[in-house]
Design a protein around this motif. Structure first.
Motif, short mmCIF file in Angstrom:
data_model
loop_
_atom_site.label_atom_id
_atom_site.label_comp_id
_atom_site.label_asym_id
_atom_site.label_seq_id
_atom_site.Cartn_x
_atom_site.Cartn_y
_atom_site.Cartn_z
N LYS A 73 -22.76 -18.96 -10.11
CA LYS A 73 -22.72 -18.88 -8.64
C LYS A 73 -21.55 -19.66 -8.04
O LYS A 73 -21.15 -20.71 -8.56
CB LYS A 73 -24.04 -19.39 -8.06
N CYS A 74 -21.07 -19.13 -6.92
CA CYS A 74 -19.99 -19.77 -6.17
C CYS A 74 -20.13 -19.42 -4.71
O CYS A 74 -20.29 -18.25 -4.36
CB CYS A 74 -18.64 -19.30 -6.69
N THR A 75 -20.09 -20.42 -3.85
CA THR A 75 -20.00 -20.18 -2.41
C THR A 75 -18.77 -20.92 -1.89
O THR A 75 -18.34 -21.91 -2.48
CB THR A 75 -21.25 -20.64 -1.66
N TYR A 76 -18.23 -20.44 -0.79
CA TYR A 76 -16.98 -21.00 -0.30
C TYR A 76 -17.05 -21.21 1.21
O TYR A 76 -17.93 -20.66 1.89
CB TYR A 76 -15.81 -20.08 -0.64
N SER A 77 -16.08 -21.98 1.69
CA SER A 77 -15.94 -22.18 3.12
C SER A 77 -14.46 -22.22 3.46
O SER A 77 -13.72 -23.02 2.89
CB SER A 77 -16.61 -23.50 3.54
N VAL A 78 -14.04 -21.31 4.34
CA VAL A 78 -12.66 -21.30 4.85
C VAL A 78 -12.70 -20.95 6.33
O VAL A 78 -13.66 -20.37 6.81
CB VAL A 78 -11.76 -20.29 4.10
N VAL B 172 -15.22 -25.25 -1.91
CA VAL B 172 -15.95 -24.39 -2.83
C VAL B 172 -17.14 -25.17 -3.38
O VAL B 172 -17.00 -26.34 -3.71
CB VAL B 172 -15.05 -23.96 -4.01
N ALA B 173 -18.27 -24.49 -3.51
CA ALA B 173 -19.45 -25.11 -4.11
C ALA B 173 -19.91 -24.28 -5.29
O ALA B 173 -20.07 -23.06 -5.19
CB ALA B 173 -20.57 -25.24 -3.09
N GLN B 174 -20.10 -24.95 -6.41
CA GLN B 174 -20.73 -24.33 -7.57
C GLN B 174 -22.02 -25.11 -7.79
O GLN B 174 -21.99 -26.22 -8.30
CB GLN B 174 -19.80 -24.40 -8.79
N PRO B 175 -23.13 -24.57 -7.37
CA PRO B 175 -24.37 -25.35 -7.29
C PRO B 175 -24.99 -25.72 -8.64
O PRO B 175 -25.82 -26.62 -8.70
CB PRO B 175 -25.31 -24.43 -6.50
N GLU B 176 -24.58 -25.03 -9.70
CA GLU B 176 -25.17 -25.29 -11.02
C GLU B 176 -24.15 -25.96 -11.92
O GLU B 176 -23.07 -25.43 -12.13
CB GLU B 176 -25.62 -23.97 -11.66
N ALA C 150 -16.97 -9.90 -10.49
CA ALA C 150 -17.46 -10.79 -9.44
C ALA C 150 -17.62 -9.98 -8.17
O ALA C 150 -16.86 -9.04 -7.91
CB ALA C 150 -16.50 -11.96 -9.22
N GLU C 151 -18.62 -10.36 -7.39
CA GLU C 151 -18.90 -9.65 -6.15
C GLU C 151 -18.64 -10.54 -4.95
O GLU C 151 -19.24 -11.61 -4.81
CB GLU C 151 -20.34 -9.15 -6.13
N PHE C 152 -17.76 -10.08 -4.09
CA PHE C 152 -17.45 -10.79 -2.85
C PHE C 152 -18.47 -10.39 -1.80
O PHE C 152 -18.68 -9.20 -1.54
CB PHE C 152 -16.04 -10.42 -2.38
N ASN C 153 -19.13 -11.38 -1.21
CA ASN C 153 -20.11 -11.13 -0.15
C ASN C 153 -19.72 -11.98 1.05
O ASN C 153 -19.95 -13.19 1.07
CB ASN C 153 -21.52 -11.47 -0.64
N LYS C 154 -19.14 -11.33 2.05
CA LYS C 154 -18.61 -12.08 3.19
C LYS C 154 -19.73 -12.71 4.02
O LYS C 154 -19.59 -13.86 4.47
CB LYS C 154 -17.77 -11.15 4.07
N SER C 155 -20.82 -12.00 4.19
CA SER C 155 -21.89 -12.54 5.03
C SER C 155 -22.55 -13.77 4.41
O SER C 155 -22.99 -14.67 5.12
CB SER C 155 -22.95 -11.46 5.30
N GLN C 156 -22.59 -13.80 3.09
CA GLN C 156 -23.17 -14.96 2.40
C GLN C 156 -22.11 -15.93 1.92
O GLN C 156 -22.44 -16.93 1.27
CB GLN C 156 -24.03 -14.48 1.22
N THR C 157 -20.86 -15.65 2.21
CA THR C 157 -19.69 -16.46 1.75
C THR C 157 -19.85 -16.82 0.28
O THR C 157 -19.75 -18.00 -0.12
CB THR C 157 -19.50 -17.73 2.61
N SER C 158 -20.09 -15.79 -0.52
CA SER C 158 -20.29 -16.02 -1.95
C SER C 158 -19.35 -15.16 -2.78
O SER C 158 -18.87 -14.11 -2.31
CB SER C 158 -21.74 -15.75 -2.35
#
Lengths: 114, 117
Positions: free
Chosen positions: B22-27, B4-8, B65-73
């Motif tokens: 903001k949050c992006t993830y990788s699985v 998980v990345a929280q860029p701020e 919160a909004e799940f966005n699969k294409s942006q993995t966010s």
């Protein structure tokens, strides 16, 4: 409401001491967890337990061990405390069942090793 | 592996303004996603989760919160911030396909939200 109780809020120990951190939950949850929280690193999983007498290493188990003799209690043991184990320690529990239930956290134990 | 990345590290917002953390993830597979909040000297409290279904998830205290699969966010939002929302926010992910039982969540590094008058 679920209550996860950590026995100490603040703890100061000397290098080389054996340290016990205790955690008790009152909702008959199967899973229990120990995390440490450090600034800039977030939460890192030390150990977790699926159920009584069952345990599995997390991401940073070195220097730690755990004990779960009863379902409600999960103990974290620092076999020989070192200064790099100075941190906030968070215990959590979770019910296993249908759906993806969230973790319930205690208020944390801030451990200082001098 | 999951991450998980929280860029701020910190987000500053004026009270009454909308906020986004903001949050992006990788699985490897599909994710379970969570937001937790931590007030000073307290443990983490669950805010909301995405399991499946509607991409917009509503949670406690007016957060969504909004799940966005294409942006993995999985960004956390609130239409109108309150001073009392000031806290540390953590995003967390678990791969649905993760073996071994338990609930091995991976947490982000946290974002400090500061809401000012």
């Amino acid at each position: 409401d679920v209550k996860v109780t950590q026995s100490s809020r603040y703890l100061v120990k000397r290098t080389g001491e054996k340290v016990f951190l205790e955690c008790v939950q009152d909702m008959d949850h199967e899973n229990m967890f120990w995390y440490r929280q450090d600034p800039g690193l977030g939460l890192r999983l030390i150990y977790f337990s699926y159920d009584v007498k069952m345990k599995e290493k997390g991401d940073i188990p070195e220097g730690y061990s755990v004990s779960r003799e009863k379902k409600e209690r999960f103990s974290l043991i620092l076999e020989s405390a070192s200064t790099n184990q100075t941190s906030m320690y968070l215990c959590a529990s979770r019910r296993v069942g249908s759906g993806e239930s969230p973790l319930h956290f205690g208020n944390g134990t801030r451990l200082t090793v001098t | 592996a999951q991450s998980v990345a929280q860029p701020e590290d910190q987000v500053n917002v004026a009270e009454g303004n909308p906020l986004t953390v903001k949050c992006t993830y990788s699985v490897s597979g599909n994710p379970y996603l969570f937001w937790y909040v931590q007030y000073p000297n307290r443990g983490l409290q669950f805010l909301l989760k995405y399991i499946t279904g509607d991409n917009l998830v509503k949670g406690s205290y007016g957060f969504e919160a909004e799940f966005n699969k294409s942006q993995t966010s999985f960004h956390l939002k609130k239409p109108s911030a309150l001073v009392s929302d000031s806290a540390l926010y953590f995003c967390a992910v678990r791969d649905r396909r993760a073996a071994g039982g338990g609930n091995k969540l991976t947490f982000g590094t946290g974002t400090q939200l500061k809401v000012e008058l």
